[in-house]
Write an enzyme that holds these catalytic residues in place. Structure first.
Site, PDB file in Angstrom:
ATOM      1  N   ASP A 350       0.848  -1.192   0.000  1.00  0.00           N
ATOM      2  CA  ASP A 350       0.000   0.000   0.000  1.00  0.00           C
ATOM      3  C   ASP A 350       0.885   1.243   0.000  1.00  0.00           C
ATOM      4  O   ASP A 350       2.040   1.201   0.445  1.00  0.00           O
ATOM      5  CB  ASP A 350      -0.913   0.012   1.230  1.00  0.00           C
ATOM      6  CG  ASP A 350      -2.035  -1.005   1.111  1.00  0.00           C
ATOM      7  OD1 ASP A 350      -2.423  -1.321  -0.032  1.00  0.00           O
ATOM      8  OD2 ASP A 350      -2.512  -1.491   2.155  1.00  0.00           O
ATOM      9  N   CYS A 436     -14.034  12.923  -5.917  1.00  0.00           N
ATOM     10  CA  CYS A 436     -15.356  13.153  -6.493  1.00  0.00           C
ATOM     11  C   CYS A 436     -16.337  13.553  -5.402  1.00  0.00           C
ATOM     12  O   CYS A 436     -17.546  13.328  -5.529  1.00  0.00           O
ATOM     13  CB  CYS A 436     -15.850  11.903  -7.211  1.00  0.00           C
ATOM     14  SG  CYS A 436     -14.846  11.416  -8.620  1.00  0.00           S
TER      15      CYS A 436
END
Length: 667
Positions: A350, A436
């Site tokens: 990650d 978004c």
């Protein structure tokens, strides 16, 4: 077409022959590959048993929990998120669509079941919605599918009570005074669905496989007409996006026709939300030749492929973080290979697990952050979940119109940690942050908190906000603000984008006034009077003759000072470059004083020159002044005694590109 079964949707032979219930679109492959994908769109005649099971599992995780005083139905304790197994992309899509529809009409469906004396469960609610959508007609059974006993049992139960259920639905519509069940939904939800259905389609061109001109020619052959903007859409039309030079915009009504084109089958055109294209273009604008970029999240493989296409000619490498399993890595490599991408490198860690000093990323200059967010700005939530591997909880949040405060705080904290971690990479020069979301807690506040945290190392320059730059065709007015935002509307999904860039070195951002003041303090510009910018015009008139007399000694002093201060170039202040260029223009005649007059840019006849020009005895003195190297700092007293009076008479007319009648008069 007996015997030709679609890889996406297996169909019974009888259904294929029924043209009223079936619309088939073939996507051909020009390269003659054995595989041919067939997308089959079915009218509402039922789904596979596995679709109902997966839809019920999704609905189990997103259904609306009522307040205790309003609870009529208890679905039992929510178990951990069930494992979803999809046969193909089509099954995955229709499972989410069916679950989302059951969520929107949850209250109505529960009311119908209770009115019919049936106690709801997740699978019962999902299958009831599909039954009423089919007008209570029987479902088509697929021979090749493996039956699920639970689905078949509930199906027989619902179908046996279809008359009673239809009557209950009619009574509910009367109570709500609704012409159809769509009018039972809140007005905001109906408007949102209408906006999502009419939202234009954004398609980016894969320049690894085709160039823009060939795309335009191919679309023209297919009957598409290019127009100026979205407002000009009429039938088979499209336009160029105003921000991204490789993005085309089509009307939403043409989605089926577009997906049937060979351009899509060959991955030459790819359908994706515009917000991802904006992020990719903004990151690419910050890269130089050979610079690497780190993409912090797997997200959609289309985003990575778009980044690869834009950087294919710059020798840049793209490092994608978070590819955990070997199966996922193999899947991505296959997709990228099919799309022509060659500069993508997969990292299993990650992003937050990678150390800032990782040797693999020492050449990385830009980090692209597309963190998980509430995503309430997206127009089509199903597409977003499938493409970006988003959380199904987005469907509930989008239906409710808000995100719970606890979930919002968790998302914002995670985003802040990722942005802070990105700022710790000393070699990185810029970070692109894009969401978004419509909440400031995930957008502006995250960026401001990260900038205020000061997590950068002490030996590197801190970050600052700069306006995003997308491409040469983008609207310059849109880049005047530090934060780039697009509000959700009928023509676009919502988007937030911020670009963080390291501040320039202090010597690169010094003003012209500071440069000249420091030079005067060091004694390098003894004969120059530094005036304020407001008096610049007066200064040019007053110091014109003074510059002609002492100009030959000014330029070496400024050059020596700038070299001493180790200032390679002054980019931040335009006024600095103007000040230096003005001095250089005044001294062009001194640096080229030994060049014959016939080589001047605009030759002047001998009759037009002053008589003093013909005195050749003056030229050796001038040549010596030109050829003599800059004096050392210790020779300061000798340097101040140098006065080149002959230069005032001879050279100014020659250095002037366009000689006027006044310029040739002897002073």
């Amino acid at each position: 077409m007996p015997g030709s079964k679609s890889d996406l949707v297996p169909l019974h032979e009888d259904v294929i022959n029924d043209t009223s219930d079936l619309s088939e679109m073939k996507i051909s492959d020009e390269k003659g590959s054995v595989e041919k994908r067939t997308m089959t769109l079915i009218e509402k005649n039922g789904y596979h048993d596995s679709v109902y099971i997966n839809a019920a599992k999704i609905f189990q995780g997103i259904h609306t929990d009522k307040r205790k005083d309003r609870i009529l139905v208890r679905y039992g304790d929510d178990s951990p998120s069930p494992t979803l197994t999809f046969k193909d992309e089509y099954s995955q899509r229709v499972s989410y669509e069916l679950a989302f529809s059951a969520l929107k009409y949850q209250d109505l469906l529960e009311e119908i079941l209770l009115d019919s004396c049936a106690y709801p469960c997740h699978l019962l609610v999902v299958m009831l919605y599909d039954l009423q959508h089919r007008k209570f007609q029987a479902r088509e059974i697929f021979d090749e599918e493996e039956p699920v006993a639970e689905v078949r049992k509930i199906e027989r139960y619902l179908y046996s009570f279809r008359t009673k259920l239809a009557a209950a639905l009619a009574r509910c519509r009367i109570r709500h005074d609704a012409l159809s069940i769509e009018y039972v939904l809140p007005e905001t939800t109906r408007k949102q669905e209408q906006r999502a259905a009419a939202l234009p389609l954004c398609v980016w061109i894969n320049i690894l496989k085709i160039n823009l001109e060939d795309v335009f020619m191919d679309l023209k052959k297919k009957g598409f007409t290019r127009v100026q903007s979205v407002s000009d859409f009429d039938g088979y039309t499209y336009c160029m996006d105003q921000h991204c030079h490789d993005v085309l915009v089509f009307p939403s009504s043409l989605k089926e026709e577009l997906l049937s084109l060979d351009l899509f089958a060959d991955c030459k055109l790819l359908l994706q939300d515009k917000s991802r294209s904006l992020a990719v273009h903004s990151a690419q604008a910050l890269l130089s030749t050979g610079d690497d970029i780190v993409v912090a999240h797997v997200g959609s493989h289309l985003t990575i492929a778009h980044m690869s296409a834009l950087t294919s000619h710059s020798m840049s490498k793209i490092f994608l973080c978070g590819v955990k399993s070997p199966a996922k890595a193999a899947e991505l490599r296959s997709l990228f290979s099919h799309m022509g991408c060659e500069n993508i490198y997969l990292l299993h860690e990650d992003f937050t697990e990678i150390e800032p000093t990782d040797p693999r990323l020492q050449n990385a200059k830009v980090i692209l952050l597309l963190p998980q967010c509430s995503a309430l700005g997206v127009g089509n939530p199903i597409d977003f979940i499938l493409n970006e591997h988003g959380d199904a909880g987005l469907l509930r949040d989008l239906f409710q119109g808000f995100v719970s405060e606890d979930k919002l705080n968790i998302l914002a904290e995670r985003q802040l940690n990722e942005l802070r971690h990105a700022m710790k990479f000393n070699k990185v020069q810029a970070i692109v942050y894009c969401t978004c979301s419509v909440y400031q807690e995930e957008n502006e506040l995250v960026v401001k908190k990260a900038l205020e945290s000061g997590v950068e190392a002490s030996k590197v320059q801190p970050y600052r906000l700069i306006p995003p730059v997308f491409s040469t065709c983008s609207n310059t007015e849109a880049s005047t603000e530090m934060f780039f935002k697009i509000e959700p509307s009928e023509i676009s999904s919502g988007c937030f984008l911020a670009v963080l860039e390291r501040e320039k070195e202090s010597s690169e951002s010094v003003s012209a006034k500071d440069v000249l003041a420091r030079a005067a303090a060091k004694g390098l510009l003894d004969s120059i009077v530094v005036e304020k910018p407001k008096e610049e015009k007066k200064k040019q008139k007053v110091t014109q003759r003074r510059g002609n007399i002492a100009g030959s000694s000014i330029e070496p002093k400024i050059a020596e000072f700038l070299h001493h201060q180790t200032v390679p170039e002054v980019k931040a202040e335009v006024s600095v470059s103007k000040a230096v260029s003005n001095i250089q223009r005044k001294n062009v005649s001194r640096t080229h004083g030994c060049v014959p007059l016939k080589q001047s840019v605009c030759p002047v006849p001998d009759t037009a020159l002053p008589k003093a020009v013909k005195h050749t005895s003056r030229l050796p003195l001038t040549r010596k002044a030109c050829e003599r190297p800059p004096l050392a700092r210790k020779a300061h007293p000798e340097r101040t005694r140098l006065v080149l009076k002959p230069v005032e008479i001879v050279f100014p007319p020659v250095a002037t590109p366009y000689v006027s009648s006044q310029g040739n008069k002897a002073r």
